[in-house]
Design a protein around this motif. Structure first.
Motif, PDB file in Angstrom:
ATOM      1  N   GLY A   1       3.703  -4.544  -8.942  1.00 20.71           N
ATOM      2  CA  GLY A   1       4.223  -5.742  -9.593  1.00 20.71           C
ATOM      3  C   GLY A   1       4.078  -6.967  -8.714  1.00 20.71           C
ATOM      4  O   GLY A   1       3.176  -7.053  -7.888  1.00 20.71           O
ATOM      5  N   TRP A   2       4.994  -7.920  -8.877  1.00 18.28           N
ATOM      6  CA  TRP A   2       4.877  -9.183  -8.122  1.00 18.28           C
ATOM      7  C   TRP A   2       5.310  -9.027  -6.678  1.00 18.28           C
ATOM      8  O   TRP A   2       4.736  -9.633  -5.789  1.00 18.28           O
ATOM      9  CB  TRP A   2       5.720 -10.269  -8.777  1.00 18.28           C
ATOM     10  CG  TRP A   2       5.299 -10.556 -10.170  1.00 18.28           C
ATOM     11  CD1 TRP A   2       5.925 -10.175 -11.318  1.00 18.28           C
ATOM     12  CD2 TRP A   2       4.117 -11.253 -10.589  1.00 18.28           C
ATOM     13  NE1 TRP A   2       5.208 -10.585 -12.416  1.00 18.28           N
ATOM     14  CE2 TRP A   2       4.106 -11.260 -12.003  1.00 18.28           C
ATOM     15  CE3 TRP A   2       3.075 -11.874  -9.894  1.00 18.28           C
ATOM     16  CZ2 TRP A   2       3.093 -11.851 -12.737  1.00 18.28           C
ATOM     17  CZ3 TRP A   2       2.066 -12.469 -10.629  1.00 18.28           C
ATOM     18  CH2 TRP A   2       2.081 -12.465 -12.029  1.00 18.28           C
TER      19      TRP A   2
ATOM     20  N   GLY B   1       0.598  -4.830 -17.638  1.00 19.91           N
ATOM     21  CA  GLY B   1       1.356  -4.157 -16.580  1.00 19.91           C
ATOM     22  C   GLY B   1       2.214  -3.006 -17.089  1.00 19.91           C
ATOM     23  O   GLY B   1       2.128  -1.895 -16.573  1.00 19.91           O
TER      24      GLY B   1
ATOM     25  N   ASN C   1       0.727   8.101 -14.334  1.00 18.71           N
ATOM     26  CA  ASN C   1       1.443   7.492 -13.218  1.00 18.71           C
ATOM     27  C   ASN C   1       2.380   8.497 -12.560  1.00 18.71           C
ATOM     28  O   ASN C   1       3.436   8.821 -13.094  1.00 18.71           O
ATOM     29  CB  ASN C   1       2.231   6.272 -13.702  1.00 18.71           C
ATOM     30  CG  ASN C   1       2.764   5.453 -12.548  1.00 18.71           C
ATOM     31  OD1 ASN C   1       2.643   5.860 -11.395  1.00 18.71           O
ATOM     32  ND2 ASN C   1       3.347   4.324 -12.843  1.00 18.71           N
TER      33      ASN C   1
ATOM     34  N   LEU D   1       6.654   2.949   0.914  1.00 19.79           N
ATOM     35  CA  LEU D   1       7.335   3.565  -0.231  1.00 19.79           C
ATOM     36  C   LEU D   1       6.405   3.795  -1.416  1.00 19.79           C
ATOM     37  O   LEU D   1       6.790   4.400  -2.401  1.00 19.79           O
ATOM     38  CB  LEU D   1       8.512   2.687  -0.683  1.00 19.79           C
ATOM     39  CG  LEU D   1       9.582   2.437   0.366  1.00 19.79           C
ATOM     40  CD1 LEU D   1      10.614   1.466  -0.151  1.00 19.79           C
ATOM     41  CD2 LEU D   1      10.239   3.746   0.753  1.00 19.79           C
TER      42      LEU D   1
ATOM     43  N   VAL E   1       6.480  -2.425  -3.952  1.00 22.00           N
ATOM     44  CA  VAL E   1       7.523  -1.404  -3.892  1.00 22.00           C
ATOM     45  C   VAL E   1       8.070  -1.281  -2.472  1.00 22.00           C
ATOM     46  O   VAL E   1       9.057  -0.599  -2.251  1.00 22.00           O
ATOM     47  CB  VAL E   1       6.996  -0.031  -4.356  1.00 22.00           C
ATOM     48  CG1 VAL E   1       6.594  -0.067  -5.807  1.00 22.00           C
ATOM     49  CG2 VAL E   1       5.850   0.449  -3.491  1.00 22.00           C
TER      50      VAL E   1
ATOM     51  N   TRP F   1       0.168   0.023 -18.187  1.00 22.56           N
ATOM     52  CA  TRP F   1      -0.399   0.790 -17.078  1.00 22.56           C
ATOM     53  C   TRP F   1       0.695   1.577 -16.371  1.00 22.56           C
ATOM     54  O   TRP F   1       0.531   2.733 -16.041  1.00 22.56           O
ATOM     55  CB  TRP F   1      -1.112  -0.127 -16.094  1.00 22.56           C
ATOM     56  CG  TRP F   1      -2.378  -0.697 -16.651  1.00 22.56           C
ATOM     57  CD1 TRP F   1      -3.079  -0.236 -17.742  1.00 22.56           C
ATOM     58  CD2 TRP F   1      -3.104  -1.835 -16.181  1.00 22.56           C
ATOM     59  NE1 TRP F   1      -4.184  -1.011 -17.963  1.00 22.56           N
ATOM     60  CE2 TRP F   1      -4.237  -1.998 -17.024  1.00 22.56           C
ATOM     61  CE3 TRP F   1      -2.916  -2.732 -15.119  1.00 22.56           C
ATOM     62  CZ2 TRP F   1      -5.159  -3.011 -16.837  1.00 22.56           C
ATOM     63  CZ3 TRP F   1      -3.843  -3.741 -14.937  1.00 22.56           C
ATOM     64  CH2 TRP F   1      -4.950  -3.881 -15.785  1.00 22.56           C
ATOM     65  N   ARG F   2       1.829   0.922 -16.150  1.00 26.00           N
ATOM     66  CA  ARG F   2       2.886   1.574 -15.387  1.00 26.00           C
ATOM     67  C   ARG F   2       3.435   2.783 -16.134  1.00 26.00           C
ATOM     68  O   ARG F   2       3.785   3.781 -15.538  1.00 26.00           O
ATOM     69  CB  ARG F   2       3.994   0.571 -15.073  1.00 26.00           C
ATOM     70  CG  ARG F   2       4.883   1.020 -13.948  1.00 26.00           C
ATOM     71  CD  ARG F   2       5.707  -0.103 -13.377  1.00 26.00           C
ATOM     72  NE  ARG F   2       6.388  -0.850 -14.401  1.00 26.00           N
ATOM     73  CZ  ARG F   2       6.134  -2.119 -14.674  1.00 26.00           C
ATOM     74  NH1 ARG F   2       5.223  -2.764 -14.003  1.00 26.00           N
ATOM     75  NH2 ARG F   2       6.805  -2.745 -15.607  1.00 26.00           N
TER      76      ARG F   2
ATOM     77  N   MET G   1      -1.590  -4.186  -2.563  1.00 24.51           N
ATOM     78  CA  MET G   1      -0.968  -4.725  -3.787  1.00 24.51           C
ATOM     79  C   MET G   1       0.206  -3.862  -4.212  1.00 24.51           C
ATOM     80  O   MET G   1       1.204  -4.354  -4.720  1.00 24.51           O
ATOM     81  CB  MET G   1      -1.997  -4.777  -4.917  1.00 24.51           C
ATOM     82  CG  MET G   1      -2.999  -5.867  -4.742  1.00 24.51           C
ATOM     83  SD  MET G   1      -3.903  -6.185  -6.258  1.00 24.51           S
ATOM     84  CE  MET G   1      -5.036  -4.841  -6.267  1.00 24.51           C
TER      85      MET G   1
ATOM     86  N   ASN H   1       2.694   4.934  -3.433  1.00 25.48           N
ATOM     87  CA  ASN H   1       1.917   6.175  -3.469  1.00 25.48           C
ATOM     88  C   ASN H   1       0.468   5.869  -3.805  1.00 25.48           C
ATOM     89  O   ASN H   1      -0.145   6.546  -4.619  1.00 25.48           O
ATOM     90  CB  ASN H   1       2.512   7.165  -4.457  1.00 25.48           C
ATOM     91  CG  ASN H   1       2.351   6.703  -5.887  1.00 25.48           C
ATOM     92  OD1 ASN H   1       2.227   5.504  -6.130  1.00 25.48           O
ATOM     93  ND2 ASN H   1       2.318   7.631  -6.813  1.00 25.48           N
TER      94      ASN H   1
ATOM     95  N   LEU I   1      -1.468  -8.153 -14.986  1.00 18.12           N
ATOM     96  CA  LEU I   1      -0.114  -7.627 -14.783  1.00 18.12           C
ATOM     97  C   LEU I   1       0.808  -8.078 -15.913  1.00 18.12           C
ATOM     98  O   LEU I   1       1.596  -7.291 -16.442  1.00 18.12           O
ATOM     99  CB  LEU I   1       0.412  -8.135 -13.444  1.00 18.12           C
ATOM    100  CG  LEU I   1       1.503  -7.309 -12.801  1.00 18.12           C
ATOM    101  CD1 LEU I   1       1.007  -5.916 -12.508  1.00 18.12           C
ATOM    102  CD2 LEU I   1       1.964  -7.969 -11.520  1.00 18.12           C
TER     103      LEU I   1
ATOM    104  N   TYR J   1       3.954   8.058  -9.798  1.00 17.83           N
ATOM    105  CA  TYR J   1       5.052   7.377  -9.124  1.00 17.83           C
ATOM    106  C   TYR J   1       6.321   7.443  -9.963  1.00 17.83           C
ATOM    107  O   TYR J   1       7.422   7.659  -9.462  1.00 17.83           O
ATOM    108  CB  TYR J   1       4.655   5.929  -8.880  1.00 17.83           C
ATOM    109  CG  TYR J   1       5.651   5.148  -8.066  1.00 17.83           C
ATOM    110  CD1 TYR J   1       5.812   5.447  -6.710  1.00 17.83           C
ATOM    111  CD2 TYR J   1       6.414   4.145  -8.623  1.00 17.83           C
ATOM    112  CE1 TYR J   1       6.712   4.747  -5.950  1.00 17.83           C
ATOM    113  CE2 TYR J   1       7.316   3.439  -7.866  1.00 17.83           C
ATOM    114  CZ  TYR J   1       7.464   3.737  -6.538  1.00 17.83           C
ATOM    115  OH  TYR J   1       8.356   3.048  -5.766  1.00 17.83           O
TER     116      TYR J   1
ATOM    117  N   MET K   1      -1.406  -1.022  -8.777  1.00 18.21           N
ATOM    118  CA  MET K   1      -1.167  -2.462  -8.882  1.00 18.21           C
ATOM    119  C   MET K   1       0.036  -2.735  -9.790  1.00 18.21           C
ATOM    120  O   MET K   1       0.916  -3.536  -9.462  1.00 18.21           O
ATOM    121  CB  MET K   1      -2.420  -3.112  -9.460  1.00 18.21           C
ATOM    122  CG  MET K   1      -2.345  -4.571  -9.696  1.00 18.21           C
ATOM    123  SD  MET K   1      -4.005  -5.144 -10.070  1.00 18.21           S
ATOM    124  CE  MET K   1      -3.731  -5.847 -11.658  1.00 18.21           C
ATOM    125  N   ALA K   2       0.091  -2.028 -10.938  1.00 20.23           N
ATOM    126  CA  ALA K   2       1.186  -2.247 -11.886  1.00 20.23           C
ATOM    127  C   ALA K   2       2.519  -1.784 -11.294  1.00 20.23           C
ATOM    128  O   ALA K   2       3.542  -2.425 -11.494  1.00 20.23           O
ATOM    129  CB  ALA K   2       0.904  -1.514 -13.194  1.00 20.23           C
ATOM    130  N   ASN K   3       2.496  -0.675 -10.528  1.00 19.73           N
ATOM    131  CA  ASN K   3       3.726  -0.220  -9.876  1.00 19.73           C
ATOM    132  C   ASN K   3       4.224  -1.266  -8.892  1.00 19.73           C
ATOM    133  O   ASN K   3       5.420  -1.484  -8.754  1.00 19.73           O
ATOM    134  CB  ASN K   3       3.476   1.083  -9.117  1.00 19.73           C
ATOM    135  CG  ASN K   3       3.520   2.292 -10.023  1.00 19.73           C
ATOM    136  OD1 ASN K   3       4.109   2.240 -11.100  1.00 19.73           O
ATOM    137  ND2 ASN K   3       2.897   3.364  -9.605  1.00 19.73           N
TER     138      ASN K   3
END
Lengths: 429, 464
Positions: A290-291, B34, B43, A298, A294, B37-38, A317, A300, B30, B45, A286-288
């Motif tokens: 964002g609004w 956010g 992570n 693309l 991605v 977490w990211r 999301m 994961n 978020l 990614y 969810m944090a990856n």
């Protein structure tokens, strides 16, 4: 709500529906086009045209064979198209499977709609249905060995065939609840709900139990308009849970304690067995995202173990972003509002409660799972309506929408009959 | 039927609101969590993203290059000076993420260009290579290296130096440290950043909070005299509050008691004002708050374990800075900085600016108040008390000629250690730079003997 209704009753509504259908087609076309650009395969090329074509066919042909609410159908179609797209994006095989599941779901939807339309004597049918519900929910006990899936033993497995009876029972449950409540048999419907809940709790399928609970409460309130009753039930429920907790603190409720721990701080239990691993990766997905996400294809989100079923919305999301996800939820909300609208137009209490019960079940289920994956409430494994991979889930959701469509069809027929009568009346001198 | 319709309308409204709630909550999370977490070490990614991009450079506030990337091997290169590398090991971390939430991982979005717009990305890939943003930090590399060189060898602890008017962190050293260039990490858990993630009892430095609480909740406190008999015992409890070295201070005013760091006076004050008053003031300093600073992850401080009100000896020991209090050195520095800045605590900042390879300024420094801990007048009174500590009290060895230094010493007793933890927090009132420090040397001795002299050398370095 009522304005939208008048618009669809209008003769010009065909153009509006064509617009919605076109949008859904364009969405799925663009989605597959993106996948095609990233990794061109012949299959993706076929899907690129097949999925929009299927959407068109369903939305054009189905309402001609059987009068339905077209707006409701388009909204469901959008969600299903999104589901197929997301499944296909991770695994083409699962995407194709999801198409077949969708076909099965359509059959379930039409069957349920036809049942609501043509069955007159529910009195005769209700008792066998209750027996069937209990029988189906008892099935997992017979197949107990080796199917304790993720803390819940709610699955029936036979070779490569797997099903979750509680999903199918949902349809019957909505009908039975509506039947008894429309006849003001509150106590009996409470007992029936209690029996269903007992089955589910013993199977540790807490998410589904929560869905049944929520549906019962909403339908009860709609039927009785009594806040006191609902508050009393909530109190009694809390008392029962507390009593059960004292009794089974060290056996059954370990699962619950575990879930609550993972909810409070999933990062702390990351490395434990049955710990916060899934939640952490869902939150990171969810944090990856964002609004704005991605981008389709693309992300994961497949680092989340159950990404194709319970956590499919984490993938949405992740790749489409939070703004898009909010819009998807608004579409769920529109489905609920439309179902309520159909309930309001209904002339019989039974049919009104049928539509309300269906809408309630759908929305409670959506809330339970999406609240779970965003860490709003503790995570309980239930499927996302219309999006999760899996036949039983899709069949049950489409079946429940079929009940609502049946009510819509009945409303339409009664309206037409009234109009004919009225016109006939004017002809008389 | 009419009633039914009414109920259906209400149900539909409630249900559709309920459906939307999870995403609204998701948006809230978020915004609040956010970045955390990211940039979590789990992570994957982010790791994937790193392979395609050349990470940006990191500079200190004077433009000294602290970290850059070898364009061929894509390895991170840190400063050539070993002392500086060791001094900044915890603040910067490394690309492998050995230190949790250090600059290299917490600002990975910027460093690896994740916040590039589509056009920029396109432009850059046309030119052949993708580069992340360059970061300029608030750190002073000279000061950091100096602290690394004067800190007692073989000891663990932390030093934080910040600007109390703007919240800029000039230095944040954690010991034991390691050399990011060599893969061998000696010592016990050297990758823990003790400045931000090490909660321990702050000892008598916490009397700043107790004093502030007393000044606010007891109107005539400054006129009273206290009698110190060297210890304070409680009915039904074997735990007596003793003064350091079992000395008794006799009759003394509040000002004198603070300067001499009299445990029994502050213990009795805590008991007299009660749990609620002390806890409220502690909360106004951010103890118990869920920190979500923009540039840093700081462990949340704790007043006590659980929410039960403290009583008797427990409360008395808390007033003297012991019991279950857990505060990080950075937070203690923020508390001293809050007193210096007339009661307004500034948010600790680490980032001066982030600049894209094409020269677009992506983020620029801005001083942000964190919270108002005290009314200006109370803060000024506490400040004058802290001035006496350095002029005539336990903190005399922090004196710098020509500067007005205010401070408070602390000697925290830790059951598992042979020696005490030495603490000093303080600030320069009239110096050329509005600077506040917190020095902690674990397992060493008293705050006045060990920590205050270190603070004195830091003040001298910064202001001269």
């Amino acid at each position: 709500m009522n304005i939208a209704l008048k618009a669809t009753k209008n003769k010009n509504s065909g153009r509006e529906n064509a617009l919605i259908t076109g949008t859904v087609m364009l969405f799925s076309f663009c989605g597959f086009l993106l996948l095609m650009l990233q990794k061109p395969t012949p299959l993706t090329g076929v899907m690129l045209f097949a999925v929009p074509a299927a959407v068109w066919l369903v939305e054009r042909l189905l309402p001609r064979m059987f009068a339905m609410d077209r707006l409701l159908l388009s909204l469901i179609d959008f969600l299903c198209a999104l589901g197929v797209l997301m499944q296909y994006r991770f695994s083409p095989v699962r995407g194709l499977n999801q198409c077949l599941n969708y076909a099965a779901g359509l059959v379930a939807m039409i069957s349920c709609a036809l049942a609501v339309r043509f069955v007159r004597h529910w009195r005769v049918l209700v008792w066998p249905m209750i027996a069937a519900c209990c029988g189906l929910l008892a099935l997992p006990f017979l197949f107990r060995a080796g199917n304790a899936r993720l803390g819940a033993t709610a699955w029936v497995v036979s070779g490569s065939f797997r099903m979750q009876p509680s999903e199918i029972v949902k349809i019957a449950y909505v009908i039975i609840l509506a039947y008894f409540l429309s006849r003001r048999r509150v106590v009996f419907s409470l007992i029936f709900t209690g029996v269903m809940l007992a089955f589910l709790i013993v199977q540790r399928d807490l998410g589904t139990a929560a869905i049944y609970c929520g549906t019962a409460l909403v339908t009860l309130y709609a039927a009785t308009s009594s806040i006191l009753l609902i508050l009393g039930l909530l109190g009694a429920g809390a008392g029962t849970v507390a009593a059960l907790y004292m009794l089974f603190k060290d056996s059954f409720f370990l699962t619950v304690q575990n879930r609550v721990r993972n909810w409070i701080d999933p990062f702390a239990t990351y490395n434990q067995l049955g710990g916060g691993y899934q939640m952490v990766h869902a939150l990171i997905a969810m944090a990856n995202g964002g609004w704005w996400g991605v981008g389709l294809g693309l992300g994961n989100a497949n680092t989340i173990p159950e990404y194709s079923t319970d956590f499919i919305f984490s993938a949405v999301m992740n790749e489409f972003g939070l703004v898009f996800s909010l819009i998807v939820l608004l579409i769920y909300a529109l489905i609920v509002l439309r179902s309520a609208d159909i309930a309001l137009r209904s002339t019989s209490a039974f049919h009104a409660l049928l539509a309300v019960g269906g809408a309630a079940l759908l929305s409670v289920q959506t809330f339970v799972i999406l609240g779970g994956i965003t860490k709003m409430i503790p995570m309980t494994g239930v499927t996302v309506p219309f999006l999760s991979a899996g036949g039983t889930s899709l069949v049950s959701c489409m079946g429940i929408m079929g009940l609502v469509q049946g009510v819509a069809n009945r409303n339409e027929r009664i309206l037409r009959e009234d109009r004919m009568l009225a016109e006939g009346g004017e002809d008389m001198p | 039927m009419k009633q039914l319709r009414h109920a259906i309308r209400l149900c539909a409204l409630l249900l559709s609101v309920m459906i939307v709630l999870p995403m609204l909550y998701g948006g809230y999370s978020l915004i609040r969590y956010g970045t955390r977490w990211r940039t979590s070490e789990y992570n994957t990614y982010l790791t994937g993203m790193k392979s395609g991009v050349i990470a940006g450079n990191i500079y200190d506030r004077g433009g000294v290059l602290l970290a850059s990337t070898d364009p061929e091997t894509r390895e991170r290169i840190y400063s050539g000076d070993e002392t500086l590398r060791r001094a900044l090991a915890h603040v910067l971390g490394n690309a492998r993420g050995s230190v949790k939430n250090a600059v290299e991982t917490f600002f990975a979005d910027s460093l690896y260009g994740a916040n590039m717009s589509f056009l920029e990305r396109f432009n850059q890939s046309m030119r052949g290579e993708l580069r992340g943003d360059d970061l300029m930090l608030t750190l002073d590399s000279g000061l950091s290296a100096y602290i690394e060189s004067i800190f007692p060898a073989e000891k663990s602890g932390a030093v934080v130096v910040m600007n109390y008017k703007t919240g800029e962190i000039y230095a944040m050293n954690s010991f034991p440290t390691f050399d990011p260039a060599s893969p061998v990490y000696p010592g016990v858990n050297p990758s823990l950043n003790r400045a931000t993630r090490w909660l321990s009892a702050p000892g008598s430095t916490f009397k700043i909070v107790t004093l502030a609480a007393a000044l606010q909740s007891m109107p005539d406190i400054e006129e009273r005299t206290f009698t110190c008999e060297g210890e304070l015992s409680f009915e039904g409890s074997k735990r007596t509050v003793r003064d350091y070295g079992d000395t008794s201070h006799g009759e003394l005013s509040l000002r004198k008691a603070f300067a001499q760091s009299c445990n029994s006076t502050f213990a009795s004050l805590a008991v007299e004002m009660g749990d609620e008053a002390l806890r409220r003031t502690a909360e106004s300093f951010g103890i118990g708050d869920d920190f979500t600073f923009r540039d840093l992850v700081v462990e949340n401080s704790a007043f006590s374990v659980g929410d039960q009100p403290l009583q008797g000896a427990d409360l008395a020991w808390t007033g003297a800075g012991q019991h279950q209090l857990g505060i990080s050195p950075l937070h203690m520095c923020m508390i001293a900085a809050g007193i210096a800045n007339d009661g307004v605590m500034m948010e600790p900042r680490l980032l001066l600016s982030a600049t894209s390879p094409t020269g677009i300024i992506r983020a620029a420094f801005e001083a942000i108040p964190y919270r108002t801990a005290l009314p200006t007048q109370v803060a000024q009174t506490v400040r004058s008390y802290m001035k006496d500590v350095v002029q005539s009290g336990t903190g005399r060895s922090a004196r710098v000629s020509g500067l007005t230094v205010c401070g408070k010493t602390g000697t925290a007793e830790i059951d598992t250690q042979k020696n005490d933890n030495a603490w000093f927090v303080g600030f320069v009132e009239n110096g050329p730079v509005p600077v506040a420090v917190c020095v902690v040397v674990a397992d060493s001795g008293t705050g006045g003997n060990i920590a205050a002299p270190l603070a004195q050398r830091i003040f001298t370095y910064v202001c001269k």
